[in-house]
Design an enzyme around this catalytic site. Sequence first.
Site, PDB file in Angstrom:
ATOM      1  N   GLU A 141       0.826  -1.217   0.000  1.00 51.50           N
ATOM      2  CA  GLU A 141       0.000   0.000   0.000  1.00 51.50           C
ATOM      3  C   GLU A 141       0.858   1.263   0.000  1.00 51.50           C
ATOM      4  O   GLU A 141       0.346   2.351   0.249  1.00 51.50           O
ATOM      5  CB  GLU A 141      -0.947   0.024   1.212  1.00 51.50           C
ATOM      6  CG  GLU A 141      -1.884  -1.153   1.343  1.00 51.50           C
ATOM      7  CD  GLU A 141      -2.941  -1.247   0.243  1.00 51.50           C
ATOM      8  OE1 GLU A 141      -2.937  -0.414  -0.678  1.00 51.50           O
ATOM      9  OE2 GLU A 141      -3.763  -2.181   0.328  1.00 51.50           O
ATOM     10  N   HIS A 165      -2.784   1.939   8.566  1.00 50.20           N
ATOM     11  CA  HIS A 165      -3.864   1.194   7.915  1.00 50.20           C
ATOM     12  C   HIS A 165      -4.092  -0.091   8.693  1.00 50.20           C
ATOM     13  O   HIS A 165      -3.147  -0.841   8.958  1.00 50.20           O
ATOM     14  CB  HIS A 165      -3.482   0.891   6.467  1.00 50.20           C
ATOM     15  CG  HIS A 165      -4.382  -0.097   5.791  1.00 50.20           C
ATOM     16  ND1 HIS A 165      -5.743   0.102   5.659  1.00 50.20           N
ATOM     17  CD2 HIS A 165      -4.124  -1.296   5.212  1.00 50.20           C
ATOM     18  CE1 HIS A 165      -6.270  -0.940   5.020  1.00 50.20           C
ATOM     19  NE2 HIS A 165      -5.309  -1.801   4.741  1.00 50.20           N
ATOM     20  N   HIS A 167      -7.273  -3.377   9.736  1.00 52.64           N
ATOM     21  CA  HIS A 167      -8.479  -4.095   9.314  1.00 52.64           C
ATOM     22  C   HIS A 167      -9.401  -4.316  10.518  1.00 52.64           C
ATOM     23  O   HIS A 167      -9.621  -5.459  10.916  1.00 52.64           O
ATOM     24  CB  HIS A 167      -8.091  -5.449   8.693  1.00 52.64           C
ATOM     25  CG  HIS A 167      -7.300  -5.371   7.430  1.00 52.64           C
ATOM     26  ND1 HIS A 167      -6.722  -6.479   6.830  1.00 52.64           N
ATOM     27  CD2 HIS A 167      -6.977  -4.332   6.632  1.00 52.64           C
ATOM     28  CE1 HIS A 167      -6.085  -6.123   5.734  1.00 52.64           C
ATOM     29  NE2 HIS A 167      -6.212  -4.815   5.581  1.00 52.64           N
ATOM     30  N   GLU A 195     -17.591  11.543  22.637  1.00 52.26           N
ATOM     31  CA  GLU A 195     -16.261  12.099  22.354  1.00 52.26           C
ATOM     32  C   GLU A 195     -15.915  12.132  20.864  1.00 52.26           C
ATOM     33  O   GLU A 195     -14.951  12.784  20.470  1.00 52.26           O
ATOM     34  CB  GLU A 195     -15.195  11.264  23.076  1.00 52.26           C
ATOM     35  CG  GLU A 195     -15.281  11.298  24.579  1.00 52.26           C
ATOM     36  CD  GLU A 195     -14.727  12.590  25.175  1.00 52.26           C
ATOM     37  OE1 GLU A 195     -13.614  12.973  24.814  1.00 52.26           O
ATOM     38  OE2 GLU A 195     -15.431  13.216  25.989  1.00 52.26           O
ATOM     39  N   HIS A 236     -12.781  -3.510   3.498  1.00 52.35           N
ATOM     40  CA  HIS A 236     -11.330  -3.675   3.610  1.00 52.35           C
ATOM     41  C   HIS A 236     -10.792  -3.171   4.950  1.00 52.35           C
ATOM     42  O   HIS A 236     -10.213  -3.946   5.700  1.00 52.35           O
ATOM     43  CB  HIS A 236     -10.643  -2.957   2.434  1.00 52.35           C
ATOM     44  CG  HIS A 236      -9.166  -3.162   2.388  1.00 52.35           C
ATOM     45  ND1 HIS A 236      -8.442  -3.163   1.218  1.00 52.35           N
ATOM     46  CD2 HIS A 236      -8.246  -3.363   3.380  1.00 52.35           C
ATOM     47  CE1 HIS A 236      -7.159  -3.377   1.485  1.00 52.35           C
ATOM     48  NE2 HIS A 236      -7.021  -3.491   2.796  1.00 52.35           N
TER      49      HIS A 236
HETATM   50  P1  13P Z   1       1.014  -5.451   3.027  1.00 50.52           P
HETATM   51  O1  13P Z   1       1.397  -6.750   3.689  1.00 50.52           O
HETATM   52  O2  13P Z   1       1.592  -5.325   1.652  1.00 50.52           O
HETATM   53  O3  13P Z   1       1.297  -4.255   3.902  1.00 50.52           O
HETATM   54  O4  13P Z   1      -0.569  -5.498   2.795  1.00 50.52           O
HETATM   55  C1  13P Z   1      -1.447  -5.632   3.856  1.00 50.52           C
HETATM   56  C2  13P Z   1      -2.733  -4.949   3.592  1.00 50.52           C
HETATM   57  O5  13P Z   1      -3.465  -4.668   4.520  1.00 50.52           O
HETATM   58  C3  13P Z   1      -3.114  -4.611   2.204  1.00 50.52           C
HETATM   59  O6  13P Z   1      -4.183  -3.734   2.174  1.00 50.52           O
HETATM   60 ZN    ZN Z   2      -5.401  -3.744   4.009  1.00 50.94          ZN
END
Ligand code: 13P
Ligand code: ZN
Length: 301
Positions: A141, A165, A167, A195, A236
């Site tokens: 990413e 980033h 999940h 909050e 995602h």
């Molecule tokens: P990477 O292992 O390349 O960081 O990818 C993980 C991910 O969350 C892709 O969106």
């Molecule tokens: Zn991801």
Amino acid sequence: MDVMDSFQGMFDKGVAAVKGTVSGVAVEMLPFMQGFVRLCTDGWEQGWHERNGGNLTYRMTDEDVRSSQSFFYEQPSSWMPMGVQADNLRGAFFAVTGAGRFMRNVQLDVAHNVGIVEINGAGDAWRIVWGLRDGGLPTSEFPSHFMIHSVRMQATGGASRVLYHAHPENVIALTKVMPLSSREFTRALWKAMTECIIVFPKGVGVVEWMVPGGADIARATSELMKTYDACIWASHGLFASGPDFDMTFGLMHTIEKAAGIHVKALMLNGGSSDFPNTITDDGLRAIVQELNLPVNEAFLS
Ligand code: 13P
Ligand code: ZN
């Protein structure tokens, strides 16, 4: 090869191994890298990083670069074009998690799972100058991270440095059932917990489902992050930005917790978002007034 040559080869390998160990330990001890590693561990413990899920980048200060550059590789990797370009990141250095590397493992071997990359003078390619040992590459990413760093840097007068980033499951679950609208998501999250409007008064952006890892999702996300400091990727995950590791982790944590409360309230209420009790728009306005928040007015009714 005579005996002396082979002895010299073994000696050189030994020196390289010792240097590598020393450099790994030294960079790991620096405050910016300790903050980086702590965030990775905290995110893993929250359950946001299955397998290699999620990634983290940090735009280093001049002082960070000065304190680590004596440990950089004598031979950096070759320059790799990114497919995106940013003038304000020419010559920047980033600490980055590795593509396919696990957040769970970062604290155990920083130099294998994390690297430092340098951006070239044109602002369109990177090379590895430290870490990502054993053939590692920056996160897949990185084009998104790079473009978002560029716009957040501009939007915050240079204050924004961390981009994270993850999940987180409640945010992702909500993208299955709610309209993929920045306004709808922001209002639901603001009203989930008092909050929230204080933590993210500009709101949260929402990007429809797109193929990860490429320039298209990078451009779509960076466009929204001119306004928002966090952005949801449908089905995602979530991107959060901030000036330091605490603020960025805190933003991710707050959004995911609010999403969890919204999910629970929907389930308790038979799936309907017409809750018997919640925070009214007048209530939100009162918080904004009281604390003089730079709110996104378009998201209030
Ligand atoms: P990477 O292992 O390349 O960081 O990818 C993980 C991910 O969350 C892709 O969106
Ligand atoms: Zn991801």
